[in-house]
Design an enzyme around this catalytic site. Structure first.
Site, PDB file in Angstrom:
ATOM      1  N   PHE A   1       2.445  12.446  -4.942  1.00 46.50           N
ATOM      2  CA  PHE A   1       3.122  13.746  -4.981  1.00 46.50           C
ATOM      3  C   PHE A   1       3.977  13.976  -3.747  1.00 46.50           C
ATOM      4  O   PHE A   1       3.934  13.213  -2.785  1.00 46.50           O
ATOM      5  CB  PHE A   1       2.112  14.893  -5.169  1.00 46.50           C
TER       6      PHE A   1
ATOM      7  N   TYR B   1      -6.265  12.526  -1.441  1.00 48.70           N
ATOM      8  CA  TYR B   1      -6.362  13.890  -0.918  1.00 48.70           C
ATOM      9  C   TYR B   1      -7.749  14.511  -1.035  1.00 48.70           C
ATOM     10  O   TYR B   1      -7.975  15.624  -0.550  1.00 48.70           O
ATOM     11  CB  TYR B   1      -5.225  14.772  -1.480  1.00 48.70           C
TER      12      TYR B   1
ATOM     13  N   ALA C   1       1.050   6.987   2.116  1.00 51.98           N
ATOM     14  CA  ALA C   1       1.549   7.404   0.798  1.00 51.98           C
ATOM     15  C   ALA C   1       0.770   8.645   0.379  1.00 51.98           C
ATOM     16  O   ALA C   1      -0.438   8.734   0.611  1.00 51.98           O
ATOM     17  CB  ALA C   1       1.349   6.276  -0.214  1.00 51.98           C
ATOM     18  N   LYS C   2       1.469   9.578  -0.252  1.00 53.87           N
ATOM     19  CA  LYS C   2       0.800  10.814  -0.678  1.00 53.87           C
ATOM     20  C   LYS C   2       0.153  10.601  -2.049  1.00 53.87           C
ATOM     21  O   LYS C   2       0.590  11.149  -3.065  1.00 53.87           O
ATOM     22  CB  LYS C   2       1.799  11.974  -0.719  1.00 53.87           C
ATOM     23  N   ILE C   3      -0.871   9.760  -2.041  1.00 56.45           N
ATOM     24  CA  ILE C   3      -1.578   9.408  -3.277  1.00 56.45           C
ATOM     25  C   ILE C   3      -2.576  10.521  -3.591  1.00 56.45           C
ATOM     26  O   ILE C   3      -3.381  10.889  -2.729  1.00 56.45           O
ATOM     27  CB  ILE C   3      -2.301   8.056  -3.096  1.00 56.45           C
TER      28      ILE C   3
END
Ligand code: PMP
Length: 303
Positions: free
Chosen positions: A33, A159, A153-155
């Site tokens: 994201f 989160y 990386a905004k995996i």
């Protein structure tokens, strides 16, 4: 005013934008994201989307980590986003949430042999950290190493680590939690990068300290150098250096530039917003609202 989403290649009302319950990303966190802000400029009656291209470049890089190729080019994604915001007719600060996700409705933990798609929506959104200076704890949750889940990386699945941190911080009465890397150095907040100031010098953890390479981090480093003549030193920062800082602040698209007043009940400097932090904050807010002509190229006007 209705908000819109872009899903399966069309603009539809946000409330009608749904994915199936078997969607791979929902079960296994197989999505990437972004968080992008559109900032309302009252004088110009304009929404400026901040560093739009850079956000989509990072989304493309993160998607590649999960073996996904975005179905649109970065230029196309920028255009889709501007059109989306235009449809919403926003006259306030907004938050844009793109998602590049494994869209196949199938079970089985893997990255391969799955389709992927792209969606984005925009909503009105004001402050994220709702205090002028935030109180932070040191999270008991450490940032994973690159060979666990790469924090660069905004995996979405990653989160959970951030969510553990934020909830721990708030349940202990703090605004935000600062995570350490596996080797015990300062890494980042649950949704922010961190900066320290000591003797007029600016420090931040390196990209090898399990951080997301923040776009706000880069913005602040650029402004510090160009406008205040301060170079940022990227280095490993230990807890003693954090407690001993003269000033400290967090940076992120959602959190903007938020001063840190205390860490684990110990005041940072005087506990007031420091001089350099204050100057950077003023510069930053003018820039993101399209009020500084020198950096207007970072701002995409919507209307
Ligand atoms: N670190 C983490 C873990 C984040 O989620 C974010 C927010 N995207 C940041 C740092 C700051 O990144 P940016 O300035 O690009 O929003």
């Amino acid at each position: 005013m209705p908000s819109y989403a872009f899903l399966r290649n069309e603009f539809i009302p946000l409330e009608d934008a749904k994915v199936g319950i078997m969607t791979h990303a929902l079960h296994y966190g197989t999505a990437v994201f972004e968080g992008i802000r559109g900032n309302w400029n009252e004088d110009k009656k304009q929404v400026y989307i901040f560093r739009l291209k850079e956000h989509y470049e990072r989304l493309a890089q993160g998607s590649a980590v999960l073996q996904m190729e975005l179905p649109y080019s970065v230029e196309e994604l920028c255009k889709i986003t501007v059109d989306l915001v235009k449809k919403g007719e926003f006259k306030e600060d907004i938050y844009i949430r793109p998602l590049s996700y494994k869209s196949t409705e199938a079970m089985g933990v893997r990255l391969h042999n799955l389709d992927n798609d792209f969606l984005v929506f925009a909503i009105p959104w004001g402050r994220y950290i709702d205090v002028d200076a935030c109180r932070c704890c040191i999270s008991s949750w450490r940032r994973p190493a690159d060979n666990v889940i790469p924090p660069s990386a905004k995996i979405t699945g990653l989160y959970i680590n951030n969510a553990f941190t934020k909830t721990e911080a708030q349940s202990r009465g703090y605004d935000e939690g600062i995570m350490l890397s596996q080797d015990g150095n300062v890494s980042e907040g649950s949704g922010e990068n961190i900066f320290l100031i000591k003797n007029g010098r600016l420090f931040t953890p390196t990209t090898k300290d399990s951080i997301l390479k923040g776009i706000t981090r880069d913005t602040v480093m650029t402004l510090a150098k160009n406008e205040l003549g301060i170079d940022t030193i990227e280095k490993k920062i230990d807890l003693v250096e954090l407690y001993d800082a003269d000033e400290c602040f967090l940076t992120g698209t959602a959190a903007h530039l938020t001063p840190v007043s205390e860490v684990e009940n110990k005041k940072i400097g005087t506990g007031e917003v420091g001089e350099i932090t204050f100057k950077l904050q003023k510069l930053y807010f003018d820039v993101i609202k399209g009020k500084n002509e020198k950096y207007i190229d970072w701002c995409t006007p919507v209307y």
